[in-house]
Design a protein around this motif. Structure first.
Motif, PDB file in Angstrom:
ATOM      1  N   TYR A  53       0.849  -1.192   0.000  1.00 10.72           N
ATOM      2  CA  TYR A  53       0.000   0.000   0.000  1.00 10.72           C
ATOM      3  C   TYR A  53       0.881   1.237   0.000  1.00 10.72           C
ATOM      4  CZ  TYR A  53       0.950  -0.219   5.030  1.00 10.72           C
ATOM      5  OH  TYR A  53       1.564  -0.296   6.256  1.00 10.72           O
ATOM      6  N   ARG A  55       2.056   4.498   1.411  1.00  9.98           N
ATOM      7  CA  ARG A  55       2.083   5.073   2.754  1.00  9.98           C
ATOM      8  C   ARG A  55       1.628   6.527   2.798  1.00  9.98           C
ATOM      9  NH1 ARG A  55       4.586   2.260   6.595  1.00  9.98           N
ATOM     10  NH2 ARG A  55       5.632   0.370   5.959  1.00  9.98           N
ATOM     11  N   ARG A  62       0.666   6.827   6.577  1.00  7.34           N
ATOM     12  CA  ARG A  62       0.323   5.557   7.217  1.00  7.34           C
ATOM     13  C   ARG A  62       1.565   4.876   7.787  1.00  7.34           C
ATOM     14  NH1 ARG A  62      -2.365   6.658   2.859  1.00  7.34           N
ATOM     15  NH2 ARG A  62      -4.621   6.740   3.036  1.00  7.34           N
ATOM     16  N   SER A  63       1.343   4.051   8.803  1.00  8.74           N
ATOM     17  CA  SER A  63       2.437   3.293   9.419  1.00  8.74           C
ATOM     18  C   SER A  63       2.420   1.854   8.922  1.00  8.74           C
ATOM     19  CB  SER A  63       2.301   3.337  10.945  1.00  8.74           C
ATOM     20  OG  SER A  63       1.308   2.435  11.381  1.00  8.74           O
ATOM     21  N   LEU A  66      -1.369  -0.740   9.441  1.00 10.62           N
ATOM     22  CA  LEU A  66      -2.625  -0.410   8.775  1.00 10.62           C
ATOM     23  C   LEU A  66      -3.692  -1.454   9.107  1.00 10.62           C
ATOM     24  CD1 LEU A  66      -3.720   1.720   6.760  1.00 10.62           C
ATOM     25  CD2 LEU A  66      -3.186   0.107   4.951  1.00 10.62           C
ATOM     26  N   LYS A 101      -4.982   7.540  11.079  1.00  8.29           N
ATOM     27  CA  LYS A 101      -4.302   7.490   9.777  1.00  8.29           C
ATOM     28  C   LYS A 101      -4.131   6.052   9.301  1.00  8.29           C
ATOM     29  CE  LYS A 101      -1.835  11.756  10.597  1.00  8.29           C
ATOM     30  NZ  LYS A 101      -0.547  12.436  10.650  1.00  8.29           N
ATOM     31  N   ASP A 102      -4.206   5.108  10.224  1.00  9.81           N
ATOM     32  CA  ASP A 102      -4.017   3.690   9.903  1.00  9.81           C
ATOM     33  C   ASP A 102      -5.338   2.922   9.816  1.00  9.81           C
ATOM     34  OD1 ASP A 102      -1.247   3.757   9.704  1.00  9.81           O
ATOM     35  OD2 ASP A 102      -0.987   3.478  11.860  1.00  9.81           O
ATOM     36  N   PHE A 104      -8.319   2.146   7.391  1.00  3.19           N
ATOM     37  CA  PHE A 104      -8.735   2.176   5.989  1.00  3.19           C
ATOM     38  C   PHE A 104     -10.049   1.413   5.890  1.00  3.19           C
ATOM     39  CE2 PHE A 104      -8.713   0.906   1.568  1.00  3.19           C
ATOM     40  CZ  PHE A 104      -8.099   1.976   0.909  1.00  3.19           C
TER      41      PHE A 104
END
Length: 134
Positions: A53, A55, A62-63, A66, A101-102, A104
């Motif tokens: 993916y 980032r 993202r870290s 995810l 942020k992680d 989805f």
């Protein structure tokens, strides 16, 4: 009846998985009025080398941790309800230590005719009726 598939990085603790499932479930109840007994969430782990993916897609950093949520549910929720649901999920998972942020999320919508939730019954025929196995 939503069906959720949750994908997490291999090695995620059972406690963390339970927190994710609980957070998503409570968000579904609060945001779209899902009944409490409609808990169906299949959790799977992915190997770091098996999930690729970006980032920084769409400007979000993202870290390695995810969490992917794939929600399948009956069509009919407004964009406003979905917006509220997504925000509620991110907020509840943040309380569990997962960065928003992680998180989805994506949805699949379908109709009652696309479900059978037990006994081989066509869900369209039992639309939200509570039955008994006795």
């Amino acid at each position: 009846m939503p069906f959720v598939r949750t994908s997490v990085r291999k090695g995620t603790s059972q406690d963390r998985k339970s927190q994710i499932v609980a957070g998503v479930h409570q968000a579904l109840i609060a945001a779209i009025g899902m009944p409490e007994d409609e808990l169906f969430n299949m959790v799977a782990e992915y190997e770091p080398g098996d999930f690729f993916y970006d980032r920084t897609f769409n400007g979000i950093a993202r870290s390695d941790d995810l969490v992917v949520l794939e929600i399948t549910l009956r069509r009919g929720r407004s964009d406003a309800m979905k917006r509220t649901l997504y925000a509620s999920i991110a907020s509840r998972l943040e309380e569990a230590g997962i960065s928003p942020k992680d998180v989805f999320i994506f949805m699949h919508e379908n109709d009652y005719s696309d479900w059978s939730v037990g006994n081989g019954a066509f869900a369209m025929a039992i639309v939200q009726q509570r039955g008994s196995d006795t």
